[in-house]
Design a protein around this motif. Sequence first.
Motif, PDB file in Angstrom:
ATOM      1  N   LYS A 121       7.957   5.617   7.100  1.00 59.17           N
ATOM      2  CA  LYS A 121       8.973   6.104   6.515  1.00 59.17           C
ATOM      3  C   LYS A 121       9.185   5.461   5.137  1.00 59.17           C
ATOM      4  O   LYS A 121      10.110   5.956   4.228  1.00 59.17           O
ATOM      5  CB  LYS A 121       9.971   5.541   7.576  1.00 59.17           C
ATOM      6  CG  LYS A 121       9.639   5.872   9.112  1.00 59.17           C
ATOM      7  CD  LYS A 121      10.126   7.610   8.980  1.00 59.17           C
ATOM      8  CE  LYS A 121      10.054   8.280  10.554  1.00 59.17           C
ATOM      9  NZ  LYS A 121      10.495   9.634  10.425  1.00 59.17           N
ATOM     10  N   GLN A 122       8.811   4.076   4.875  1.00 58.69           N
ATOM     11  CA  GLN A 122       9.149   3.472   3.611  1.00 58.69           C
ATOM     12  C   GLN A 122       8.081   2.294   3.300  1.00 58.69           C
ATOM     13  O   GLN A 122       7.696   1.776   4.286  1.00 58.69           O
ATOM     14  CB  GLN A 122      10.440   3.035   3.591  1.00 58.69           C
ATOM     15  CG  GLN A 122      11.022   2.318   2.238  1.00 58.69           C
ATOM     16  CD  GLN A 122      12.468   1.954   2.444  1.00 58.69           C
ATOM     17  OE1 GLN A 122      13.115   2.262   3.377  1.00 58.69           O
ATOM     18  NE2 GLN A 122      12.913   1.378   1.122  1.00 58.69           N
ATOM     19  N   ILE A 123       7.862   2.197   2.092  1.00 60.80           N
ATOM     20  CA  ILE A 123       7.086   1.133   1.725  1.00 60.80           C
ATOM     21  C   ILE A 123       7.918   0.306   0.487  1.00 60.80           C
ATOM     22  O   ILE A 123       8.294   0.937  -0.480  1.00 60.80           O
ATOM     23  CB  ILE A 123       5.774   1.606   0.969  1.00 60.80           C
ATOM     24  CG1 ILE A 123       4.921   2.313   1.930  1.00 60.80           C
ATOM     25  CG2 ILE A 123       5.007   0.452   0.319  1.00 60.80           C
ATOM     26  CD1 ILE A 123       3.462   3.084   1.322  1.00 60.80           C
ATOM     27  N   ASN A 124       7.990  -1.162   0.856  1.00 60.76           N
ATOM     28  CA  ASN A 124       8.871  -1.969   0.065  1.00 60.76           C
ATOM     29  C   ASN A 124       7.839  -2.865  -0.536  1.00 60.76           C
ATOM     30  O   ASN A 124       7.094  -3.646   0.058  1.00 60.76           O
ATOM     31  CB  ASN A 124      10.006  -2.629   0.754  1.00 60.76           C
ATOM     32  CG  ASN A 124      10.975  -1.638   1.314  1.00 60.76           C
ATOM     33  OD1 ASN A 124      11.410  -0.861   0.362  1.00 60.76           O
ATOM     34  ND2 ASN A 124      11.035  -1.757   2.437  1.00 60.76           N
ATOM     35  N   ILE A 125       7.874  -2.936  -1.810  1.00 64.69           N
ATOM     36  CA  ILE A 125       7.227  -4.285  -2.589  1.00 64.69           C
ATOM     37  C   ILE A 125       8.262  -5.248  -3.275  1.00 64.69           C
ATOM     38  O   ILE A 125       8.970  -4.799  -4.018  1.00 64.69           O
ATOM     39  CB  ILE A 125       6.372  -3.672  -3.916  1.00 64.69           C
ATOM     40  CG1 ILE A 125       5.299  -2.588  -3.071  1.00 64.69           C
ATOM     41  CG2 ILE A 125       5.416  -4.600  -4.434  1.00 64.69           C
ATOM     42  CD1 ILE A 125       4.524  -1.723  -4.048  1.00 64.69           C
ATOM     43  N   VAL A 126       8.077  -6.472  -2.799  1.00 66.44           N
ATOM     44  CA  VAL A 126       9.212  -7.308  -3.255  1.00 66.44           C
ATOM     45  C   VAL A 126       8.438  -8.302  -4.225  1.00 66.44           C
ATOM     46  O   VAL A 126       7.248  -8.965  -3.903  1.00 66.44           O
ATOM     47  CB  VAL A 126       9.834  -8.133  -1.740  1.00 66.44           C
ATOM     48  CG1 VAL A 126      10.691  -9.311  -2.625  1.00 66.44           C
ATOM     49  CG2 VAL A 126      10.304  -7.152  -1.110  1.00 66.44           C
ATOM     50  N   GLY A 127       9.174  -8.779  -5.164  1.00 69.45           N
ATOM     51  CA  GLY A 127       8.530  -9.747  -6.155  1.00 69.45           C
ATOM     52  C   GLY A 127       7.838  -9.330  -7.345  1.00 69.45           C
ATOM     53  O   GLY A 127       7.413  -9.858  -8.165  1.00 69.45           O
ATOM     54  N   ASN A 128       7.969  -7.761  -7.781  1.00 72.05           N
ATOM     55  CA  ASN A 128       7.122  -7.259  -8.693  1.00 72.05           C
ATOM     56  C   ASN A 128       8.343  -7.044  -9.946  1.00 72.05           C
ATOM     57  O   ASN A 128       9.231  -6.545  -9.593  1.00 72.05           O
ATOM     58  CB  ASN A 128       6.488  -5.786  -8.401  1.00 72.05           C
ATOM     59  CG  ASN A 128       7.383  -4.954  -7.829  1.00 72.05           C
ATOM     60  OD1 ASN A 128       8.108  -5.175  -6.868  1.00 72.05           O
ATOM     61  ND2 ASN A 128       7.180  -3.735  -8.457  1.00 72.05           N
ATOM     62  N   GLU A 129       7.855  -7.592 -11.023  1.00 73.50           N
ATOM     63  CA  GLU A 129       8.891  -7.532 -12.164  1.00 73.50           C
ATOM     64  C   GLU A 129       7.915  -6.845 -13.355  1.00 73.50           C
ATOM     65  O   GLU A 129       8.748  -6.095 -14.043  1.00 73.50           O
ATOM     66  CB  GLU A 129       9.368  -8.760 -12.566  1.00 73.50           C
ATOM     67  CG  GLU A 129      10.209  -9.482 -11.480  1.00 73.50           C
ATOM     68  CD  GLU A 129      10.628 -10.880 -11.979  1.00 73.50           C
ATOM     69  OE1 GLU A 129      10.290 -11.218 -13.100  1.00 73.50           O
ATOM     70  OE2 GLU A 129      11.677 -11.419 -11.124  1.00 73.50           O
ATOM     71  N   ILE A 130       6.643  -7.125 -13.618  1.00 76.99           N
ATOM     72  CA  ILE A 130       5.930  -6.680 -14.760  1.00 76.99           C
ATOM     73  C   ILE A 130       5.710  -5.213 -14.598  1.00 76.99           C
ATOM     74  O   ILE A 130       5.750  -4.361 -15.620  1.00 76.99           O
ATOM     75  CB  ILE A 130       4.634  -7.514 -14.713  1.00 76.99           C
ATOM     76  CG1 ILE A 130       5.022  -9.124 -15.023  1.00 76.99           C
ATOM     77  CG2 ILE A 130       3.867  -6.995 -15.802  1.00 76.99           C
ATOM     78  CD1 ILE A 130       3.804  -9.885 -14.698  1.00 76.99           C
ATOM     79  N   PHE A 131       5.400  -4.966 -13.340  1.00 75.64           N
ATOM     80  CA  PHE A 131       5.115  -3.425 -13.052  1.00 75.64           C
ATOM     81  C   PHE A 131       6.006  -2.859 -11.980  1.00 75.64           C
ATOM     82  O   PHE A 131       6.404  -3.343 -10.997  1.00 75.64           O
ATOM     83  CB  PHE A 131       3.671  -3.165 -12.457  1.00 75.64           C
ATOM     84  CG  PHE A 131       2.633  -3.774 -13.411  1.00 75.64           C
ATOM     85  CD1 PHE A 131       2.395  -2.834 -14.718  1.00 75.64           C
ATOM     86  CD2 PHE A 131       1.929  -4.768 -13.061  1.00 75.64           C
ATOM     87  CE1 PHE A 131       1.293  -3.282 -15.467  1.00 75.64           C
ATOM     88  CE2 PHE A 131       0.856  -5.272 -13.983  1.00 75.64           C
ATOM     89  CZ  PHE A 131       0.696  -4.594 -15.291  1.00 75.64           C
ATOM     90  N   ASN A 132       6.660  -1.661 -12.402  1.00 73.79           N
ATOM     91  CA  ASN A 132       7.904  -1.120 -11.401  1.00 73.79           C
ATOM     92  C   ASN A 132       7.071  -0.528 -10.082  1.00 73.79           C
ATOM     93  O   ASN A 132       5.740  -0.269 -10.137  1.00 73.79           O
ATOM     94  CB  ASN A 132       8.761  -0.282 -12.267  1.00 73.79           C
ATOM     95  CG  ASN A 132       7.849   0.889 -12.531  1.00 73.79           C
ATOM     96  OD1 ASN A 132       7.019   1.703 -11.995  1.00 73.79           O
ATOM     97  ND2 ASN A 132       8.237   1.362 -13.864  1.00 73.79           N
ATOM     98  N   ASP A 133       7.870  -0.284  -9.083  1.00 72.04           N
ATOM     99  CA  ASP A 133       7.333   0.177  -7.983  1.00 72.04           C
ATOM    100  C   ASP A 133       6.428   1.743  -8.028  1.00 72.04           C
ATOM    101  O   ASP A 133       5.457   1.831  -7.471  1.00 72.04           O
ATOM    102  CB  ASP A 133       8.650   0.597  -7.025  1.00 72.04           C
ATOM    103  CG  ASP A 133       9.243  -0.698  -6.318  1.00 72.04           C
ATOM    104  OD1 ASP A 133       8.464  -1.742  -6.682  1.00 72.04           O
ATOM    105  OD2 ASP A 133      10.375  -0.605  -5.784  1.00 72.04           O
ATOM    106  N   GLU A 134       6.995   2.491  -9.074  1.00 73.41           N
ATOM    107  CA  GLU A 134       6.388   3.758  -9.277  1.00 73.41           C
ATOM    108  C   GLU A 134       4.983   3.709  -9.764  1.00 73.41           C
ATOM    109  O   GLU A 134       4.131   4.032  -9.185  1.00 73.41           O
ATOM    110  CB  GLU A 134       7.037   4.855 -10.261  1.00 73.41           C
ATOM    111  CG  GLU A 134       6.596   6.038 -10.348  1.00 73.41           C
ATOM    112  CD  GLU A 134       7.380   6.881 -11.279  1.00 73.41           C
ATOM    113  OE1 GLU A 134       6.873   8.080 -11.449  1.00 73.41           O
ATOM    114  OE2 GLU A 134       8.429   6.445 -11.651  1.00 73.41           O
TER     115      GLU A 134
END
Length: 828
Positions: free
Chosen positions: A180-193
Amino acid sequence: MKCKQLVLVALMAFTSLSFAQSKSEFVVEDIRVEGLQRVALGAALTYLPVQVGDELNAFRVSQLIRSLYSSTHFEKVEILRDGGVLIVRVAERPTISNIVFEGNDDIKDEQLTDSLEGSNIRIGEPLDRTVLTSIENGLKDFFYSIGKYNADVSAIVTPLPRNRVDLKLLFEEGDAAKIKQINIVGNEIFNDEELFNIMELKFDTPWWDFTSETRYQQQTLAGDLENLTSYYKDRGYLRFAVTSTQVSMTPEKDGIYIGMNVNEGEQYTVSEVELVGDLLGFENFLSQVLPLRTGELYNQATVTYTEEFISKYLGRFGYAYPTVTTIPDINDEDKTVKLALSVDPGKRIYVRRINFEGNVITSDEVLRQNVSQLEGTWLSDPLLESSKASLSRLTYMETVEFETTRVPGEDDKVDVDFKVKEQASGSFQAGIGYGDNTKLSLQAGIQQDNFLGTGKRIALNLNTVSYQQSAQLSYTDPYFTIDGISLGGSLGYSKFDGGDFGVVQYDSTRYQIGANIGYPINEVNRISFGLTYANVELSSDNTSFEQTSRFYDQFRSIDDPDSAIKYESFLASASWTRSTLNRGLFPTDGSSQRASISVTTPNSDVNYFKLIADTKFYFPLSRNQRWSLLARLRLGYGNGYGDKNGTEQILPFTENFTAGGADTLRGFEDNTVGPRGVQRFTSVIGQTPSGTPIFGGPDQDNIIVSSRSLGGNAMAIGGLELIVPTPFIETEFDSSVRTSFFFDIGNVWDTEFDYDLYKDLEFTARTGEGQPLALGDYSDWTQFRSSAGLSVQWISPMGPLVFSFSKEINSRDGDNPKFFTFNIGSTF
């Protein structure tokens, strides 16, 4: 197994207690076994650690019970005593009569059968019921790992007469849980996409994207976590880590939510690269060619590649099991890392023996002739890979793999085991065939590339088709000497009708005999030399084509100009071949090149030469090489040399190049692409009073352009082919079935044709052929034809079959496009 152990402990404890309470120690005067059906009495007694005359106590009874159960023949054991008689009462395990699988979609029957056999569950064997529970749980765990959390597996045992049972595994797989969903927490250098693009698991995909993996799989998630780690570390983020992962499920068990917490860290630069350990004197060379460089961002992929590079390099010299470890010294203050490559080459490894497995037909000697790694020498990775490639290029080998096995008790010796899978290397034909070009054909013959497993090629073919009757015998010994020198020869006869072949009308009869010898330059290059004698008879020139008359005039008899012509020739040839293809049939990687020159000797009746060059390149587009791109090009040129009776010699039109059909330009009728035959007629412009015709001058002649091709002395044909997985065909059949989308382009032209001699003359249609064909400049090499389409090739039991669906893209006046063609027995 735990259940079984509990039963054994309980039984032994109960028996021991009973014997203890009844003063069980006694001397065995006789032994009686009850309940045997399938197991023989003698076999059952061998499992009893007790003999007549032994003293039996509680401990000996527990040993007896354990021994009977360990035999796997019994599911119930009772120990009784009747005075001095020991009574063993058993119930045998039922025999499995049949095994049925029902409802399994994600697991094939063959996989289930292999899994059950690993637990000794097979037809004809006794059934151990205690194993069924662990099998059920193991299969459930598999379904859970691929996201099917509602799956259930039940083992149903149905009793049958004579202590037999049917075993059914009933599967209720259900639907896989969708992400249903994938969440990545803590990434700032590379965005989710950016990060989602490198992951295999997807969510919220558009309806038309059928290739995305939206169902949860535990192994795929583990792979995605590795991809994320590699993505960061390959860009200098040495401290990157996935700190935690959460996987939660909806109450209905049909949806999955995935959470990842990451710590990106900062980028690190390589400050120094140092080689330590025993480098066997290769320090200077390795330090100069190492991919790692100081001053560059840290790259984990480059570090791994460097370790593999050093290992493979040492493997060239027999150090097959080196240990190469990269030790990072991280400086968090200036964000640099010093890399120390520790090398332990280990001992030099020697090959004790080379073994072959799977070659039912081919003798070991033939396979050894293609193996460059020798016994008694040190083990070399390049030589092993080269040996595998050489074996794979044999047309009678489907797959080739190898592995090294350490010799027990020897730390510096290994055995090399080649595992091969053979495939059909020839065919026997006898009967009637039909092709869209050959029409009805009668054929009988045998062709074998691996005759009696000797690796020798032999062929005897007798054919009669609409345009040709032929008989040919050929033989080649590719290893005539131990050095790989080949020797071969051929005998042939053919009677040819050009009209039925698709070219201009002429008949020929040819007898020929030839011999050839080949020399290997190295593992991929080879040169060959040959000499062929031919005796040819051509029918009279009834068509009087401008291009053919020039050749006929050299031999035409003044006294009998309509008689057939005869000539003899000695054709000497030399060729060079190179092949790095990964397989002999249906390759997917590598390249092949061939260049040849053939020239008749000066004492021949005809003097000509031909040059031909072929090249093919295969570029794999996927790791499993089921997707591959083929680029091919073929060039040819021929002409005469010297003169005969004052006439300059030209290439015999029977030796012209032709194009069109499965092997050259698909989408066009066989042999119809190229220069047309041109006939020139003197015009009648009037008549005398007495009726005598008055002929005009040469500038008033008429010409007729034939609808049939004459071929030409120059050729250029190429193409691109995208090889794709064949729908509904499993991977193991890729070596016998191939599907591809192709683009073909090419032309055949005549460098000796003078367009200016005919361009201003009037065209006349041949009787029954409708509108006259336009005259083309047949010396113009730029008049290419092209086509595109789909091709399916199958190595069937009756021989190779090729089906092509094609559409011409660029054609010329007089060409005969063809949408569908098939060929039987074509070469690949």
